[in-house]
Scaffold this motif. Structure first.
Motif, PDB file in Angstrom:
ATOM      1  N   THR A   4      -1.154  -5.698   3.957  1.00  0.00           N
ATOM      2  CA  THR A   4      -2.099  -5.834   4.933  1.00  0.00           C
ATOM      3  C   THR A   4      -3.591  -6.267   4.735  1.00  0.00           C
ATOM      4  O   THR A   4      -4.022  -5.698   3.663  1.00  0.00           O
ATOM      5  CB  THR A   4      -2.121  -4.459   5.597  1.00  0.00           C
ATOM      6  N   LYS A   6      -7.267  -6.883   5.705  1.00  0.00           N
ATOM      7  CA  LYS A   6      -8.185  -6.366   6.878  1.00  0.00           C
ATOM      8  C   LYS A   6      -9.498  -6.854   6.612  1.00  0.00           C
ATOM      9  O   LYS A   6     -10.035  -6.876   5.411  1.00  0.00           O
ATOM     10  CB  LYS A   6      -8.027  -4.899   7.081  1.00  0.00           C
ATOM     11  N   GLU A  13     -12.412  -6.366  13.984  1.00  0.00           N
ATOM     12  CA  GLU A  13     -11.504  -6.324  12.993  1.00  0.00           C
ATOM     13  C   GLU A  13     -10.341  -7.434  12.927  1.00  0.00           C
ATOM     14  O   GLU A  13      -9.618  -7.530  13.929  1.00  0.00           O
ATOM     15  CB  GLU A  13     -11.055  -4.874  12.826  1.00  0.00           C
ATOM     16  N   ALA A  15      -6.510  -8.279  11.291  1.00  0.00           N
ATOM     17  CA  ALA A  15      -5.378  -7.756  10.088  1.00  0.00           C
ATOM     18  C   ALA A  15      -4.440  -8.911  10.088  1.00  0.00           C
ATOM     19  O   ALA A  15      -3.792  -9.255  11.097  1.00  0.00           O
ATOM     20  CB  ALA A  15      -5.097  -6.671  10.823  1.00  0.00           C
ATOM     21  N   HIS A  16      -4.122  -9.236   8.883  1.00  0.00           N
ATOM     22  CA  HIS A  16      -3.033 -10.039   8.648  1.00  0.00           C
ATOM     23  C   HIS A  16      -2.073  -9.380   7.818  1.00  0.00           C
ATOM     24  O   HIS A  16      -2.578  -8.765   6.767  1.00  0.00           O
ATOM     25  CB  HIS A  16      -3.479 -11.358   8.049  1.00  0.00           C
ATOM     26  N   ARG A  17      -0.808  -9.679   7.795  1.00  0.00           N
ATOM     27  CA  ARG A  17       0.338  -9.278   6.930  1.00  0.00           C
ATOM     28  C   ARG A  17       0.881 -10.284   6.102  1.00  0.00           C
ATOM     29  O   ARG A  17       0.989 -11.544   6.664  1.00  0.00           O
ATOM     30  CB  ARG A  17       1.381  -8.545   7.928  1.00  0.00           C
ATOM     31  N   ASP A  48      -5.288   1.142  -1.126  1.00  0.00           N
ATOM     32  CA  ASP A  48      -6.358   0.212  -0.370  1.00  0.00           C
ATOM     33  C   ASP A  48      -7.199  -0.352  -1.528  1.00  0.00           C
ATOM     34  O   ASP A  48      -7.969   0.307  -2.199  1.00  0.00           O
ATOM     35  CB  ASP A  48      -7.181   1.102   0.262  1.00  0.00           C
TER      36      ASP A  48
END
Length: 74
Positions: A4, A6, A13, A15-17, A48
């Motif tokens: 992920t 972010k 925000e 968010a991409h996968r 993270d």
């Protein structure tokens, strides 16, 4: 297994996968380039990585394999 990516932008925000570490790193760089800040990559295991740690992001062995050039013209 997905990574992920972010980042914060002026609209909130994002968010991409992505399926691979390489694709996640590419997307993270794209987000930073368009002005996003606080960009993070989260691994499938939950680790993270902040933008200052992207160099520590584990990559697949395929990413480090040298590219073989082939002559496709006769």
């Amino acid at each position: 297994m997905s990574f992920t990516v972010k980042g914060m932008c002026r609209h909130g925000e994002l968010a991409h996968r992505r399926k691979t570490a390489e694709a996640a790193l590419t997307k993270a760089r794209e987000l930073a380039k368009i002005g996003c800040y606080d960009v993070h990559i989260i691994t499938p295991e939950g680790r993270d990585y902040a933008s200052s740690e992207f160099g520590d992001l584990p990559r697949s062995a395929v990413a480090w394999r040298p590219i073989q050039k082939t002559n496709t013209h006769p």
